[in-house]
Design an enzyme around this catalytic site. Structure first.
Site, PDB file in Angstrom:
ATOM      1  N   GLU A 140       8.636 -10.588  -2.179  1.00 21.03           N
ATOM      2  CA  GLU A 140       7.237 -10.857  -2.499  1.00 21.03           C
ATOM      3  C   GLU A 140       6.954 -12.338  -2.722  1.00 21.03           C
ATOM      4  O   GLU A 140       5.895 -12.837  -2.339  1.00 21.03           O
ATOM      5  CB  GLU A 140       6.803 -10.042  -3.728  1.00 21.03           C
ATOM      6  CG  GLU A 140       6.776  -8.531  -3.484  1.00 21.03           C
ATOM      7  CD  GLU A 140       8.158  -7.894  -3.479  1.00 21.03           C
ATOM      8  OE1 GLU A 140       9.131  -8.546  -3.924  1.00 21.03           O
ATOM      9  OE2 GLU A 140       8.271  -6.733  -3.035  1.00 21.03           O
TER      10      GLU A 140
ATOM     11  N   TYR B 281       5.489  -8.573  -9.072  1.00 28.69           N
ATOM     12  CA  TYR B 281       5.910  -9.561 -10.081  1.00 28.69           C
ATOM     13  C   TYR B 281       6.876 -10.631  -9.569  1.00 28.69           C
ATOM     14  O   TYR B 281       6.844 -11.758 -10.063  1.00 28.69           O
ATOM     15  CB  TYR B 281       6.479  -8.860 -11.321  1.00 28.69           C
ATOM     16  CG  TYR B 281       5.462  -7.953 -11.998  1.00 28.69           C
ATOM     17  CD1 TYR B 281       4.141  -8.366 -12.159  1.00 28.69           C
ATOM     18  CD2 TYR B 281       5.804  -6.686 -12.444  1.00 28.69           C
ATOM     19  CE1 TYR B 281       3.194  -7.533 -12.757  1.00 28.69           C
ATOM     20  CE2 TYR B 281       4.862  -5.849 -13.042  1.00 28.69           C
ATOM     21  CZ  TYR B 281       3.562  -6.287 -13.190  1.00 28.69           C
ATOM     22  OH  TYR B 281       2.629  -5.469 -13.780  1.00 28.69           O
TER      23      TYR B 281
ATOM     24  N   HIS C  94       5.307   2.048 -10.236  1.00 38.56           N
ATOM     25  CA  HIS C  94       4.324   2.290  -9.169  1.00 38.56           C
ATOM     26  C   HIS C  94       2.904   2.416  -9.719  1.00 38.56           C
ATOM     27  O   HIS C  94       2.003   2.833  -9.000  1.00 38.56           O
ATOM     28  CB  HIS C  94       4.675   3.564  -8.384  1.00 38.56           C
ATOM     29  CG  HIS C  94       5.881   3.417  -7.510  1.00 38.56           C
ATOM     30  ND1 HIS C  94       7.151   3.347  -8.015  1.00 38.56           N
ATOM     31  CD2 HIS C  94       6.009   3.291  -6.170  1.00 38.56           C
ATOM     32  CE1 HIS C  94       8.019   3.210  -7.014  1.00 38.56           C
ATOM     33  NE2 HIS C  94       7.348   3.172  -5.892  1.00 38.56           N
TER      34      HIS C  94
ATOM     35  N   GLN D 215       3.107  -4.367  -2.088  1.00 38.88           N
ATOM     36  CA  GLN D 215       3.109  -2.936  -1.798  1.00 38.88           C
ATOM     37  C   GLN D 215       2.622  -2.089  -2.979  1.00 38.88           C
ATOM     38  O   GLN D 215       1.883  -1.150  -2.811  1.00 38.88           O
ATOM     39  CB  GLN D 215       4.492  -2.508  -1.358  1.00 38.88           C
ATOM     40  CG  GLN D 215       4.505  -1.153  -0.699  1.00 38.88           C
ATOM     41  CD  GLN D 215       5.768  -0.979   0.108  1.00 38.88           C
ATOM     42  OE1 GLN D 215       6.835  -0.831  -0.451  1.00 38.88           O
ATOM     43  NE2 GLN D 215       5.651  -1.017   1.421  1.00 38.88           N
ATOM     44  N   PHE D 216       3.096  -2.436  -4.173  1.00 34.60           N
ATOM     45  CA  PHE D 216       2.636  -1.783  -5.394  1.00 34.60           C
ATOM     46  C   PHE D 216       2.476  -2.867  -6.450  1.00 34.60           C
ATOM     47  O   PHE D 216       3.191  -3.880  -6.432  1.00 34.60           O
ATOM     48  CB  PHE D 216       3.654  -0.757  -5.906  1.00 34.60           C
ATOM     49  CG  PHE D 216       3.605   0.561  -5.180  1.00 34.60           C
ATOM     50  CD1 PHE D 216       2.799   1.597  -5.653  1.00 34.60           C
ATOM     51  CD2 PHE D 216       4.349   0.758  -4.036  1.00 34.60           C
ATOM     52  CE1 PHE D 216       2.759   2.817  -4.985  1.00 34.60           C
ATOM     53  CE2 PHE D 216       4.306   1.979  -3.368  1.00 34.60           C
ATOM     54  CZ  PHE D 216       3.507   3.013  -3.840  1.00 34.60           C
ATOM     55  N   ASP D 217       1.566  -2.617  -7.397  1.00 39.03           N
ATOM     56  CA  ASP D 217       1.322  -3.523  -8.519  1.00 39.03           C
ATOM     57  C   ASP D 217       2.606  -4.103  -9.117  1.00 39.03           C
ATOM     58  O   ASP D 217       2.804  -5.312  -9.173  1.00 39.03           O
ATOM     59  CB  ASP D 217       0.538  -2.786  -9.614  1.00 39.03           C
ATOM     60  CG  ASP D 217       0.869  -1.293  -9.655  1.00 39.03           C
ATOM     61  OD1 ASP D 217       2.067  -0.958  -9.631  1.00 39.03           O
ATOM     62  OD2 ASP D 217      -0.067  -0.485  -9.695  1.00 39.03           O
TER      63      ASP D 217
ATOM     64  N   PHE E 138       5.557  -4.169  -7.988  1.00 34.97           N
ATOM     65  CA  PHE E 138       6.458  -4.854  -7.048  1.00 34.97           C
ATOM     66  C   PHE E 138       5.979  -6.279  -6.792  1.00 34.97           C
ATOM     67  O   PHE E 138       6.655  -7.050  -6.104  1.00 34.97           O
ATOM     68  CB  PHE E 138       6.529  -4.114  -5.705  1.00 34.97           C
ATOM     69  CG  PHE E 138       7.144  -2.741  -5.773  1.00 34.97           C
ATOM     70  CD1 PHE E 138       7.727  -2.282  -6.940  1.00 34.97           C
ATOM     71  CD2 PHE E 138       7.131  -1.915  -4.660  1.00 34.97           C
ATOM     72  CE1 PHE E 138       8.293  -1.009  -7.007  1.00 34.97           C
ATOM     73  CE2 PHE E 138       7.696  -0.644  -4.715  1.00 34.97           C
ATOM     74  CZ  PHE E 138       8.273  -0.191  -5.887  1.00 34.97           C
TER      75      PHE E 138
ATOM     76  N   GLU F  24       4.924  -6.043   3.439  1.00 38.85           N
ATOM     77  CA  GLU F  24       6.008  -5.086   3.654  1.00 38.85           C
ATOM     78  C   GLU F  24       5.452  -3.801   4.263  1.00 38.85           C
ATOM     79  O   GLU F  24       4.538  -3.201   3.691  1.00 38.85           O
ATOM     80  CB  GLU F  24       6.701  -4.786   2.322  1.00 38.85           C
ATOM     81  CG  GLU F  24       7.406  -6.020   1.760  1.00 38.85           C
ATOM     82  CD  GLU F  24       7.588  -5.972   0.248  1.00 38.85           C
ATOM     83  OE1 GLU F  24       7.260  -4.959  -0.375  1.00 38.85           O
ATOM     84  OE2 GLU F  24       8.062  -6.993  -0.312  1.00 38.85           O
TER      85      GLU F  24
END
Lengths: 328, 362
Positions: free
Chosen positions: A62, A90, A131, A84-86, A88, A31
């Site tokens: 994702e 899942y 985040h 993009q972030f930890d 995100f 992304e």
């Protein structure tokens, strides 16, 4: 080769660039990784340099990103994808656990998945909710995954190059609070092998075992301890899986005392695994129970409260002080 | 001149070229397959039916742990592979064993998963058949990835991705169709709508006019076919594969069929549906109607029957002989395939198990 001073973000970017030059089958997607260069700029300039087919934006999904990477890896490519972030990442967990981790085993090694899932992780950047997760323990708990996390600029470059060349899927956890930390590095130096921990500082009195975002805190604590007369060894795991028992246990046996430092919550975590392993393997060398400095077992706090959650120099020093230096 | 929307929407009725009485029907968009294709299809159907019934029998004899049969859906199973070329890929689910065998995979290797001596028994690269996926729809994004990788290399590969009606409710179904459309990936998503996801009927899965209508939301053309009409399926799937290969992007095909048996041998279908719902479907059997049609055309001679029967007998014997002996398993395999290079921890655990077994033998 001259040493250059670059940030971890730049080192990761250079690793991707060099890997894409070295091997046409390496593709990068996720992304906002195209024109924008990623929200942390790790993929900056890659689309311009290699074209849309080599570094591209995907729809915002994702599981789709990781699932597509599985198929591309099955069919001759070496995909590198960014979550993009930890927190995100899942939605992709099903793909990671059911397919990324199992494909090799379920096909008796016939289908290998040479792919890398890059995940910016951890706290320390004042991120709002979702985040700042430490998700390494979920992945470390899943057989079939290799889980790597650099703590230095040089390792960020070296481990990412190694991860992309690796025959099996690698979850590559990037400590986002260290993205902007700069170091003098020589990128032509030999790269660390996946699965090897390293001793960052030698000291005879106790061992701090840390990885990723917790390493600089552990090193700072060792510095303060030295000033106060206590010499600490600091081990940087670099790879959570495979776990380097040899390096960790050798350090603990030399010092007889140990504290594990991690940003993740402690319960059923990588840190609890380290305590268990060290206790099982080094019991007769230990002068005190192995202590842990971890996050509390609570969801990652909002930015104004995160300082209470993250391991600090003081908490590490307190834990070291508690290692039963004298019988009482 | 059709609008984009009209192009994306499926036919008003499922495409049917030979009806349940064996009567052929003209269709404005699709031609009847050739005599040769229908005779090959007949042989495949007979073999597929025999495979299903023999595998179910072997479950009762304890030779397979479980068998999700595609009895009644064989037209979908064989059409899905008959329209593919050698370089194409098939992404099957657990109910698609007949499709896998029809693609050329060894029957015993196909059933390794369901016998339980390993997960996937065949080499996915040998016939370009992905491992059977049990978590629903999760294989669909992989199909997109395989297709996209081929497309980046300029290969004309098409990927046939199978999914059931229940699977269309999963998020991965949505993400796969969306990704395929955005990347123009040559994937044919083939939904076998057999009306049931274990016990849950279609009405609880979707309120869409048909599952083929879901394509329009992604910009993917949808089409629907009578899932028990091999002729219609060959025409519709063949067209979809051609379109995908020609660079027209992903295609979505829904086959209307019915799961006439229970979900698996472990399921009791009487708990959630009545016999009077099942009975009419028995008259729509895919083999019966094709046989009638072939007979009426005068194409069904002893040679055709003999060839079909001999292939069916062959697969029955393969299953019986291959599944009767208890499979040899090696506990060392548990550790062998996780990583290209085994970790120290796995070496230690393998040694532990080895020692434990040696002590038991001593």
């Amino acid at each position: 080769m001259t040493h250059t001073k670059i940030s971890m973000a730049q080192a990761l970017n250079q690793a991707l660039r060099d890997a894409m030059h070295a091997d046409d089958s390496v593709v990068m997607f996720g992304e906002d990784v195209g024109a924008l260069g990623g929200v942390f700029r790790i993929t900056d300039g890659l689309t311009a340099e290699f074209g849309e087919n080599r570094c591209f934006d995907t729809p915002l999904a994702e599981a789709g990103i990781v699932g597509m990477a599985v198929g591309m890896a099955m069919n001759g490519m070496r995909p590198v994808v960014e979550m993009q972030f930890d927190a995100f990442g899942y939605p992709a967990f099903e793909q990671v656990v059911s397919h990324v981790a199992k494909m090799r085993n379920r096909t008796r090694g016939r289908v290998q998945l040479p792919m890398v899932i890059r995940i910016p992780y951890g706290g320390g950047i004042g991120g709002v909710e979702h985040h700042s997760d430490s998700s390494e323990s979920y992945f470390a708990h899943t057989p079939g995954l290799t889980v790597v996390t650099p703590a230095t600029v040089a390792d960020a470059y070296g481990l990412l190059r190694k991860a992309i060349e690796f025959p099996d899927p690698v979850v590559f956890m990037e400590p986002k609070k260290l993205y902007w930390a700069k170091e003098e590095v020589d990128l032509t130096e030999e790269q660390p092998g996946i699965g090897t921990a390293v001793v960052r500082r030698e000291g005879a009195d106790a061992t701090l075992i840390a990885y990723g975002p917790a390493l600089p805190v552990a090193l700072e604590a060792a510095e303060v301890a030295a000033a106060e007369g206590r010499q600490l060894t600091v081990v940087d795991l670099r790879s959570v899986v495979p776990f380097d028992d040899e390096t960790v246990c050798a350090a603990v046996r030399r010092t007889g005392r140990a504290v594990v430092v991690a940003e993740a919550t402690g319960f059923a975590s990588v840190s609890s695994e380290i305590v268990a392993r060290v206790t099982e393997k080094c019991f007769h060398s230990l002068a005190a129970p192995v202590r842990r400095v971890t996050a509390f077992d609570i969801p990652f706090p909002p930015p104004k409260l995160e300082k209470y959650q993250l391991p600090s120099v003081d908490r590490i020093l307190d834990a070291v002080d508690d290692l039963q230096w004298e019988d009482s | 001149m059709t609008t984009v929307e009209e192009h994306l929407l499926p036919s008003a009725e499922p495409v049917c070229l030979i009806d349940q009485h064996g009567v052929p029907h003209e269709h404005p968009s699709y031609d009847l397959p050739t005599k040769e294709a229908l005779l090959d299809g007949y042989t495949e159907l007979i073999r597929g039916r025999r495979f299903n019934d023999q595998a179910s029998a072997l479950v009762r004899q304890g030779r397979l742990a479980v068998y999700p049969s595609s009895h009644g859906q064989e037209a979908c199973q064989v059409a899905a592979t008959m329209v593919l070329k050698e370089g194409d890929w098939l992404f099957p689910t657990y109910r698609d064993s007949v499709s896998i065998v029809s693609r050329g995979v060894d029957p015993i290797e196909t059933l390794t998963l369901l016998r339980g001596d390993w997960h996937s028994g065949y080499d996915p690269y040998e016939h370009k058949v992905a491992p059977q996926s049990t978590p629903l729809a999760t294989q669909l994004p992989h199909a997109v990835g395989v297709a996209h990788a081929a497309r980046l290399r300029g290969e004309d590969t098409v990927v046939m991705a199978l999914v059931g009606d229940g699977g269309t409710s999963e998020g991965d179904f949505h993400e796969a169709l969306n990704f395929a459309a955005v990347f123009h990936a040559p994937v044919v998503f083939f939904i076998q709508n057999n009306e049931y996801a274990i016990s849950v009927p279609l009405a609880r899965q979707s309120a869409a006019p048909s599952l083929a209508h879901k394509g329009i939301g992604y910009g993917v053309p949808g089409e629907r076919a009578d899932g028990n009409d091999l002729a219609g399926l060959l025409a519709v799937l063949g067209q979809a594969v051609n379109n995908a290969r020609a660079g027209e992007g992903p295609q979505l095909v829904e086959a209307h069929t019915y799961r006439v048996q229970a979900h698996t041998n472990a399921d009791d279908a009487t708990r959630y549906r009545q016999d009077d719902e099942v009975t009419p479907w028995l008259d729509r059997d895919p083999i019966q109607r094709l046989t009638t049609y072939l007979e009426q055309q005068g194409w069904m001679d002893d040679d055709v029957r003999r060839r079909a029967e001999s292939r069916a007998v062959q697969v029955t014997a393969q299953l019986r002989d291959g599944l009767m002996p208890e499979p040899a398993v090696d506990p060392a395999d548990l550790f062998k395939y996780l990583y290209a290079e085994q970790t120290q921890q796995l070496r230690e655990q393998a040694a532990f198990l080895r020692d434990e077994l040696a002590r038991e033998e001593a």
